[in-house]
Design an enzyme around this catalytic site. Sequence first.
Site, short mmCIF file in Angstrom:
data_model
loop_
_atom_site.label_atom_id
_atom_site.label_comp_id
_atom_site.label_asym_id
_atom_site.label_seq_id
_atom_site.Cartn_x
_atom_site.Cartn_y
_atom_site.Cartn_z
N GLY A 1 0.51 -5.10 0.61
CA GLY A 1 -0.62 -5.09 -0.31
C GLY A 1 -0.27 -5.72 -1.65
N ALA B 1 0.86 -1.18 0.00
CA ALA B 1 0.00 0.00 0.00
C ALA B 1 0.90 1.23 0.00
CB ALA B 1 -0.87 -0.01 1.25
N GLU C 1 -0.70 -9.22 -1.27
CA GLU C 1 -2.15 -9.48 -1.19
C GLU C 1 -2.79 -9.45 -2.57
OE1 GLU C 1 -2.55 -6.46 1.97
OE2 GLU C 1 -3.65 -7.98 3.07
N GLU D 1 3.97 -5.82 6.93
CA GLU D 1 3.17 -4.81 7.65
C GLU D 1 3.53 -4.73 9.13
OE1 GLU D 1 2.06 -6.81 5.34
OE2 GLU D 1 0.53 -5.82 4.09
C1 3H9 Z 1 0.50 -2.39 3.38
O1 3H9 Z 1 0.71 -2.85 2.30
C2 3H9 Z 1 -0.85 -2.45 4.06
C3 3H9 Z 1 -1.82 -3.39 3.39
O2 3H9 Z 1 -1.70 -4.69 3.88
C4 3H9 Z 1 -3.23 -3.05 3.73
C5 3H9 Z 1 -3.87 -1.91 3.04
C6 3H9 Z 1 -5.35 -1.82 3.33
N1 3H9 Z 1 4.65 3.45 0.11
O3 3H9 Z 1 13.36 1.66 0.53
P1 3H9 Z 1 13.78 2.42 -0.68
C7 3H9 Z 1 9.45 4.81 -1.11
S1 3H9 Z 1 1.68 -1.57 4.25
C8 3H9 Z 1 5.14 4.65 -0.18
O4 3H9 Z 1 14.81 3.47 -0.52
P2 3H9 Z 1 14.88 -0.02 -1.78
C9 3H9 Z 1 10.52 5.12 -0.07
O5 3H9 Z 1 10.03 5.96 0.92
C10 3H9 Z 1 3.07 -1.54 3.18
N2 3H9 Z 1 6.44 4.87 -0.48
O6 3H9 Z 1 14.23 1.43 -1.87
C11 3H9 Z 1 11.59 5.75 -0.93
O7 3H9 Z 1 11.22 7.07 -1.16
P3 3H9 Z 1 12.32 8.22 -1.28
C12 3H9 Z 1 3.80 -2.82 3.15
C13 3H9 Z 1 7.25 3.82 -0.45
O8 3H9 Z 1 15.11 -0.43 -3.17
C14 3H9 Z 1 11.48 4.98 -2.25
O9 3H9 Z 1 10.17 4.40 -2.26
N3 3H9 Z 1 5.00 -2.69 2.37
C15 3H9 Z 1 6.80 2.54 -0.13
O10 3H9 Z 1 15.98 -0.02 -0.81
C16 3H9 Z 1 12.49 3.89 -2.41
O11 3H9 Z 1 12.45 3.05 -1.28
C17 3H9 Z 1 6.15 -2.34 2.92
O12 3H9 Z 1 6.27 -2.14 4.10
C18 3H9 Z 1 5.43 2.36 0.16
N4 3H9 Z 1 4.91 1.16 0.45
O13 3H9 Z 1 13.76 -0.95 -1.15
C19 3H9 Z 1 7.33 -2.24 1.98
N5 3H9 Z 1 7.85 1.68 -0.18
O14 3H9 Z 1 13.18 7.82 -2.45
C20 3H9 Z 1 8.09 -1.00 2.24
C21 3H9 Z 1 8.91 2.42 -0.52
O15 3H9 Z 1 11.52 9.46 -1.48
N6 3H9 Z 1 9.17 -0.79 1.30
N7 3H9 Z 1 8.57 3.71 -0.69
O16 3H9 Z 1 13.06 8.18 0.03
C22 3H9 Z 1 10.34 -1.46 1.35
O17 3H9 Z 1 10.53 -2.38 2.12
C23 3H9 Z 1 11.42 -1.02 0.41
O18 3H9 Z 1 11.13 0.29 0.03
C24 3H9 Z 1 11.60 -1.89 -0.87
C25 3H9 Z 1 12.60 -1.20 -1.81
C26 3H9 Z 1 12.14 -3.26 -0.46
C27 3H9 Z 1 10.31 -2.05 -1.60
#
Ligand code: 3H9
Length: 677
Positions: A104, A65, A107, A127
Amino acid sequence: MTAPSPIRTERHDDVLVIISDNPPVNALGAGVRSGLDAAIKQGVADDSITAMVIRCDGRTFFAGADITEFGKPMQGPGLGEVVDAIEASSKPVVAAIHGTALGGGCEVALSCHYRVAVPSAKLGLPEVKLGLLPGAGGTQRLPRVAGVKLAVQMTATGDPISAKAAADAGLVDRVVGEDSLEADAIAFAKEIAGKRPLPRASEQTVTPDPDAIAAFKAANGRKMRGFDAPAANIACIELAASGASYADGIAFERQEFMKLMSGTQSAAQRHLFFAERQAAKVDDIPAGTALRPIRKVGVIGAGTMGGGISMNFLQAGIPVTIVETAQEALDQGAGTIRRNYENSAKKGRYTTEKVEGMMGLLTPTLSLDDLADCDLVIEAIYENMDVKKELFGKLDAICKPGAILASNTSYLNIDEMAAVTKRPGDVIGMHFFSPANVMKLLEVVRGAATSPDVLATVMALAKPIGKVAVVSGVCPGFIGNRMLSQRGGPANQMLMQGVAPERIDKVLTDFGMPMGVYQMSDLAGVDIGWHRDPMRIESIRDALAAKGRWGQKTKKGFYDYDENRTPSPSPEVKQVIEEFRAKSGQEAKDYSDEEILGALLYPMVNEGAKILDEGMAQRASDIDVVWIYGYGWPVYRGGPMFWANTVGLDKVVAGLEAQGVAVAPLLRRKAEAGEKF
Ligand code: 3H9
């Protein structure tokens, strides 16, 4: 004018490929959700389409999400509705996964009827790391598809699994070619297009597995202590495993999700997610600044710190030349590195080949001259300015032009070290935290002359070596230790007023810190900084040191220790404190736990405000990152500055005034304006 949709569709014969292009990580924001919903409807309505594939452009499948939308009013369809629409499709939908299908995103994949993935892909429900649980059916679909054991593990730890592990568990139907995802997914879709009934996760039954849940709780109880989200995740899986209907499971999942989402813990954990990423950015250095290549690193000192620092680079595949002054110390240092790696190999973290590979990158030497070809040299010798200056002078003569010269000092002035070189712009602080191969924080100390590209290079280096970097200006103790130094005074004051050391420590560990003031003191050594004159007793610390109570190393300090280093309160310490207190004429005072906490932590927040005001930290959230990754501040409390916001800055100011501490002007201004850090 409305923004173009991040979702587009392409026809490949009778397969409709639905493509998301929402950089950087294809987060499932409002535009993606409504685009997906519309595309599925399009595929269902078009009689010439027999199957659909969902895939993403860019570096990853949906990474979850869009966290930036949390706490704001929902726009467009919710993710729950979208995944239900995907699953309800009368035509098969195939998820084509590369990168990370997280939260998400996972999901969405679970709601598809089939999943194919490239070998390097990862699937996860992280999450819990944001203080949440999968809120779009993940807790109910995953145990149905992949079993209760894996579902508990994935949701309660948040750690992703590989495509292969997912395939073994039935979560991925086919692992396809790394470079032919789309073509292979289309071929797969054509193969299964006519198969009925469609495998819908929500319609499957769950096989109960109470032993797996109990075993997981037993093995992970300590790690999950203090956090609300892991138990909530497990409760959702338990309900699914109890035979509850899918609809009841979803209702419970929603209720628990909303509870977590509105709580302080999730707010703290989401704050940390962005704080950590923000910390990597230096305000006055443009992104894209050319970096210096770091192909070889030199480390001076093979003690605990130097060894730990070296390990970070070896693990990242960067060769290290490690320097000591005596052969014995050098052998011992290299031996410790090897032993640490071999112990990790025994636990299954590394293969023997990997250990040998890493050790092969290590060059131990007694000669500083061997650092001539290093791109970065980090000194980790003892804290003495004269000795460090002499070393920097030598390094300046030995190291090649453009090499970065770094000090691991935890409080000394980097500018003084830089001043003895002819390249002050190439000098910087890299303050690792002990144990340096484990603790994630890297305090990067920017000297007055440090050049922007040197700072940018060191900040960028943090990620490959598994660290989270925070920039600090030059001030005694930098961000972390400068704040830590504010805690000892009030703690000792409370001792003098008759509060037992174990009570002070317990308040901190109940708060979630890994250890209290006096446990830390016993670990570091009560005799550190002691004048060594047993007749000169000016503090409780002097009195304990004079009695040989030097901490864990002498099996007694503020606590008594048994053979297993288990601490217990010491009657002797109690007596020493009482005697010292009586002599000083200090009166006893009662403290509530809340008052103890305030007395210890408010002065730290106050110092944080000064650090911020002086520009020693770029932002309050950087200070939070320092405390979480360097000192084990509980993640679910978001760091000292975030925590102060939750307490209320006016209350912090009042507490400081009651303690007689001078309130930092920035803190007062913010409190009076009703603002937060
Ligand atoms: C969820 O899904 C809830 C659902 O179950 C229910 C809904 C009803 N959103 O980490 P990076 C940005 S909760 C917005 O440096 P990497 C991040 O801030 C979510 N922005 O890259 C950064 O921005 P900036 C569950 C996001 O290659 C840029 O993307 N998912 C999100 O080292 C690059 O990120 C997670 O918790 C996001 N979801 O790693 C996954 N994700 O450049 C969270 C990233 O401006 N994300 N950004 O600083 C991660 O674990 C890592 O970002 C990922 C990439 C592994 C994907």
